[in-house]
Design a protein around this motif. Sequence first.
Motif, PDB file in Angstrom:
ATOM      1  N   LYS A   1      41.417  73.285  70.352  1.00 64.72           N
ATOM      2  CA  LYS A   1      42.097  74.413  70.993  1.00 64.72           C
ATOM      3  C   LYS A   1      43.522  74.043  71.422  1.00 64.72           C
ATOM      4  O   LYS A   1      44.266  74.890  71.906  1.00 64.72           O
ATOM      5  CB  LYS A   1      41.315  74.865  72.239  1.00 64.72           C
ATOM      6  CG  LYS A   1      40.224  75.872  71.958  1.00 64.72           C
ATOM      7  CD  LYS A   1      39.575  76.343  73.259  1.00 64.72           C
ATOM      8  CE  LYS A   1      39.715  77.829  73.466  1.00 64.72           C
ATOM      9  NZ  LYS A   1      38.941  78.367  74.586  1.00 64.72           N
TER      10      LYS A   1
ATOM     11  N   ARG B   1      36.076  70.117  70.769  1.00 62.91           N
ATOM     12  CA  ARG B   1      36.356  71.563  70.751  1.00 62.91           C
ATOM     13  C   ARG B   1      37.633  71.881  71.512  1.00 62.91           C
ATOM     14  O   ARG B   1      38.434  72.717  71.082  1.00 62.91           O
ATOM     15  CB  ARG B   1      35.179  72.341  71.357  1.00 62.91           C
ATOM     16  CG  ARG B   1      33.934  72.293  70.477  1.00 62.91           C
ATOM     17  CD  ARG B   1      32.850  73.214  71.029  1.00 62.91           C
ATOM     18  NE  ARG B   1      31.565  72.943  70.393  1.00 62.91           N
ATOM     19  CZ  ARG B   1      30.427  73.511  70.752  1.00 62.91           C
ATOM     20  NH1 ARG B   1      30.410  74.377  71.752  1.00 62.91           N
ATOM     21  NH2 ARG B   1      29.304  73.215  70.122  1.00 62.91           N
TER      22      ARG B   1
ATOM     23  N   LEU C   1      24.417  73.511  67.630  1.00 65.42           N
ATOM     24  CA  LEU C   1      24.114  74.859  67.128  1.00 65.42           C
ATOM     25  C   LEU C   1      25.370  75.517  66.582  1.00 65.42           C
ATOM     26  O   LEU C   1      26.471  75.278  67.075  1.00 65.42           O
ATOM     27  CB  LEU C   1      23.554  75.732  68.250  1.00 65.42           C
ATOM     28  CG  LEU C   1      22.210  75.329  68.869  1.00 65.42           C
ATOM     29  CD1 LEU C   1      21.891  76.248  70.041  1.00 65.42           C
ATOM     30  CD2 LEU C   1      21.093  75.357  67.839  1.00 65.42           C
ATOM     31  N   LYS C   2      25.177  76.361  65.600  1.00 66.53           N
ATOM     32  CA  LYS C   2      26.287  77.194  65.127  1.00 66.53           C
ATOM     33  C   LYS C   2      26.420  78.377  66.088  1.00 66.53           C
ATOM     34  O   LYS C   2      25.421  78.808  66.684  1.00 66.53           O
ATOM     35  CB  LYS C   2      25.991  77.708  63.722  1.00 66.53           C
ATOM     36  CG  LYS C   2      25.888  76.628  62.670  1.00 66.53           C
ATOM     37  CD  LYS C   2      25.833  77.251  61.272  1.00 66.53           C
ATOM     38  CE  LYS C   2      25.769  76.183  60.204  1.00 66.53           C
ATOM     39  NZ  LYS C   2      24.421  75.530  60.151  1.00 66.53           N
ATOM     40  N   PRO C   3      27.633  78.918  66.205  1.00 67.83           N
ATOM     41  CA  PRO C   3      27.820  80.053  67.112  1.00 67.83           C
ATOM     42  C   PRO C   3      26.790  81.164  66.888  1.00 67.83           C
ATOM     43  O   PRO C   3      26.262  81.741  67.845  1.00 67.83           O
ATOM     44  CB  PRO C   3      29.235  80.531  66.780  1.00 67.83           C
ATOM     45  CG  PRO C   3      29.946  79.291  66.349  1.00 67.83           C
ATOM     46  CD  PRO C   3      28.910  78.478  65.610  1.00 67.83           C
TER      47      PRO C   3
ATOM     48  N   PRO D   1      34.839  75.848  80.075  1.00 72.56           N
ATOM     49  CA  PRO D   1      35.710  76.225  78.959  1.00 72.56           C
ATOM     50  C   PRO D   1      35.468  75.331  77.738  1.00 72.56           C
ATOM     51  O   PRO D   1      35.336  74.119  77.874  1.00 72.56           O
ATOM     52  CB  PRO D   1      37.114  76.018  79.534  1.00 72.56           C
ATOM     53  CG  PRO D   1      36.949  76.312  80.991  1.00 72.56           C
ATOM     54  CD  PRO D   1      35.585  75.768  81.338  1.00 72.56           C
ATOM     55  N   GLY D   2      35.371  75.949  76.581  1.00 71.08           N
ATOM     56  CA  GLY D   2      35.157  75.219  75.339  1.00 71.08           C
ATOM     57  C   GLY D   2      33.704  75.192  74.886  1.00 71.08           C
ATOM     58  O   GLY D   2      33.399  74.753  73.780  1.00 71.08           O
ATOM     59  N   THR D   3      32.793  75.659  75.730  1.00 73.99           N
ATOM     60  CA  THR D   3      31.381  75.624  75.339  1.00 73.99           C
ATOM     61  C   THR D   3      31.034  76.719  74.331  1.00 73.99           C
ATOM     62  O   THR D   3      29.959  76.699  73.739  1.00 73.99           O
ATOM     63  CB  THR D   3      30.443  75.737  76.566  1.00 73.99           C
ATOM     64  OG1 THR D   3      30.870  76.836  77.380  1.00 73.99           O
ATOM     65  CG2 THR D   3      30.476  74.465  77.387  1.00 73.99           C
ATOM     66  N   GLY D   4      31.939  77.679  74.141  1.00 72.16           N
ATOM     67  CA  GLY D   4      31.726  78.666  73.075  1.00 72.16           C
ATOM     68  C   GLY D   4      31.397  80.076  73.532  1.00 72.16           C
ATOM     69  O   GLY D   4      30.880  80.882  72.753  1.00 72.16           O
ATOM     70  N   LYS D   5      31.748  80.396  74.772  1.00 76.54           N
ATOM     71  CA  LYS D   5      31.412  81.726  75.309  1.00 76.54           C
ATOM     72  C   LYS D   5      32.018  82.862  74.483  1.00 76.54           C
ATOM     73  O   LYS D   5      31.329  83.788  74.078  1.00 76.54           O
ATOM     74  CB  LYS D   5      31.930  81.852  76.762  1.00 76.54           C
ATOM     75  CG  LYS D   5      31.322  80.863  77.725  1.00 76.54           C
ATOM     76  CD  LYS D   5      31.905  81.019  79.117  1.00 76.54           C
ATOM     77  CE  LYS D   5      33.381  80.684  79.217  1.00 76.54           C
ATOM     78  NZ  LYS D   5      33.705  79.275  78.963  1.00 76.54           N
ATOM     79  N   THR D   6      33.329  82.776  74.257  1.00 79.24           N
ATOM     80  CA  THR D   6      34.005  83.886  73.584  1.00 79.24           C
ATOM     81  C   THR D   6      33.577  83.990  72.118  1.00 79.24           C
ATOM     82  O   THR D   6      33.364  85.091  71.602  1.00 79.24           O
ATOM     83  CB  THR D   6      35.539  83.726  73.714  1.00 79.24           C
ATOM     84  OG1 THR D   6      35.860  83.663  75.107  1.00 79.24           O
ATOM     85  CG2 THR D   6      36.277  84.893  73.090  1.00 79.24           C
ATOM     86  N   THR D   7      33.409  82.846  71.479  1.00 78.24           N
ATOM     87  CA  THR D   7      32.950  82.848  70.084  1.00 78.24           C
ATOM     88  C   THR D   7      31.581  83.513  69.984  1.00 78.24           C
ATOM     89  O   THR D   7      31.338  84.353  69.103  1.00 78.24           O
ATOM     90  CB  THR D   7      32.856  81.390  69.557  1.00 78.24           C
ATOM     91  OG1 THR D   7      34.090  80.727  69.843  1.00 78.24           O
ATOM     92  CG2 THR D   7      32.591  81.348  68.075  1.00 78.24           C
TER      93      THR D   7
HETATM   94  N1  LIG Z   1      28.500  76.549  68.515  1.00 78.39           N
HETATM   95  C1  LIG Z   1      29.699  76.023  68.217  1.00 78.39           C
HETATM   96  N2  LIG Z   1      29.784  74.976  67.393  1.00 78.39           N
HETATM   97  C2  LIG Z   1      30.970  74.411  67.088  1.00 78.39           C
HETATM   98  N3  LIG Z   1      32.167  74.876  67.534  1.00 78.39           N
HETATM   99  C3  LIG Z   1      32.144  75.923  68.359  1.00 78.39           C
HETATM  100  C4  LIG Z   1      30.926  76.557  68.746  1.00 78.39           C
HETATM  101  N4  LIG Z   1      31.224  77.586  69.570  1.00 78.39           N
HETATM  102  C5  LIG Z   1      32.573  77.586  69.699  1.00 78.39           C
HETATM  103  N5  LIG Z   1      33.130  76.600  68.957  1.00 78.39           N
HETATM  104  C6  LIG Z   1      34.551  76.284  68.857  1.00 78.39           C
HETATM  105  O1  LIG Z   1      34.914  75.677  70.094  1.00 78.39           O
HETATM  106  C7  LIG Z   1      36.168  76.186  70.549  1.00 78.39           C
HETATM  107  C8  LIG Z   1      35.987  76.846  71.898  1.00 78.39           C
HETATM  108  O2  LIG Z   1      35.231  78.029  71.755  1.00 78.39           O
HETATM  109  P1  LIG Z   1      35.448  79.274  72.691  1.00 78.39           P
HETATM  110  O3  LIG Z   1      34.516  80.346  72.219  1.00 78.39           O
HETATM  111  O4  LIG Z   1      36.885  79.616  72.793  1.00 78.39           O
HETATM  112  O5  LIG Z   1      34.949  78.693  74.097  1.00 78.39           O
HETATM  113  P2  LIG Z   1      35.035  79.351  75.548  1.00 78.39           P
HETATM  114  O6  LIG Z   1      35.217  80.824  75.393  1.00 78.39           O
HETATM  115  O7  LIG Z   1      33.729  78.983  76.176  1.00 78.39           O
HETATM  116  O8  LIG Z   1      36.177  78.667  76.244  1.00 78.39           O
HETATM  117  C9  LIG Z   1      36.660  77.126  69.471  1.00 78.39           C
HETATM  118  O9  LIG Z   1      37.543  76.402  68.626  1.00 78.39           O
HETATM  119  C10 LIG Z   1      35.412  77.516  68.718  1.00 78.39           C
HETATM  120  O10 LIG Z   1      35.673  77.792  67.364  1.00 78.39           O
END
Ligand SMILES: Nc1ncnc2c1ncn2[C@@H]1O[C@H](COP(=O)(O)OP(=O)(O)O)[C@@H](O)[C@H]1O
Length: 184
Positions: free
Chosen positions: A102, A98, A142-144, A9-15
């Motif tokens: 959240k 990150r 990396l950017k999303p 969680p927090g690695t950016g999957k949903t984003t």
């Molecule tokens: N590549 C990235 N670089 C910086 N911040 C990111 C990146 N991807 C996601 N974030 C931020 O990190 C947080 C967690 O992202 P999220 O997509 O919810 O993660 P997950 O779905 O893996 O739990 C959010 O606040 C999001 O904006």
Amino acid sequence: MIIAITGTPGTGKTTTANILEEYGLIVYNLKDIAIQNNFIDGYDRDRDSIIIDIDKLDDYIGEIDREIVFIDGHLSHLLRNARYTVILRCHPRELRRRLERKGWNKKKILENIQAEILDVILVETVENHPRDTIFEIDTTNLKPREVADIIVDIMDNDFMVDSFKIGSIDWSEELLKDEELWKE
Ligand SMILES: Nc1ncnc2c1ncn2[C@@H]1O[C@H](COP(=O)(O)OP(=O)(O)O)[C@@H](O)[C@H]1O
Ligand SMILES: [Mg+2]
């Protein structure tokens, strides 16, 4: 064909998944599928979350007859019907930032940072899937959109790419080195 997008969680999957959706690709959220179809096995009070019946979910996604479907979720690597798995990784220090953003509490943040350092998801993925079907992306710098573009690129190359193969990401030094990380 199912492609799992997993990661601590927090690695950016949903984003990342949202950007893939913007590109016109089909993305399902694992927890949403579980809730909509009642693939639920109980409730975990300690974690304040539902327990998902992964076997039922796996059967369900096995029936999906579409060219490409991404499944976003930190359990998606447990789906044996996923043909490929993309694991998003993140340096523990950035992961902490990150998760703090959240609004998660300290205990949950530390739990997840520990899981990331110990490669928990990678280990589980390797137990469930052949190595050459697993990809790892270090999202720390990396950017999303860049993460999403890498996934599209891997896909466009029919998953025959050597970069992003598993085995090069290692946060284990952080266990000893970074006292900041463990300070309450
Ligand atoms: N590549 C990235 N670089 C910086 N911040 C990111 C990146 N991807 C996601 N974030 C931020 O990190 C947080 C967690 O992202 P999220 O997509 O919810 O993660 P997950 O779905 O893996 O739990 C959010 O606040 C999001 O904006
Ligand atoms: Mg998410």
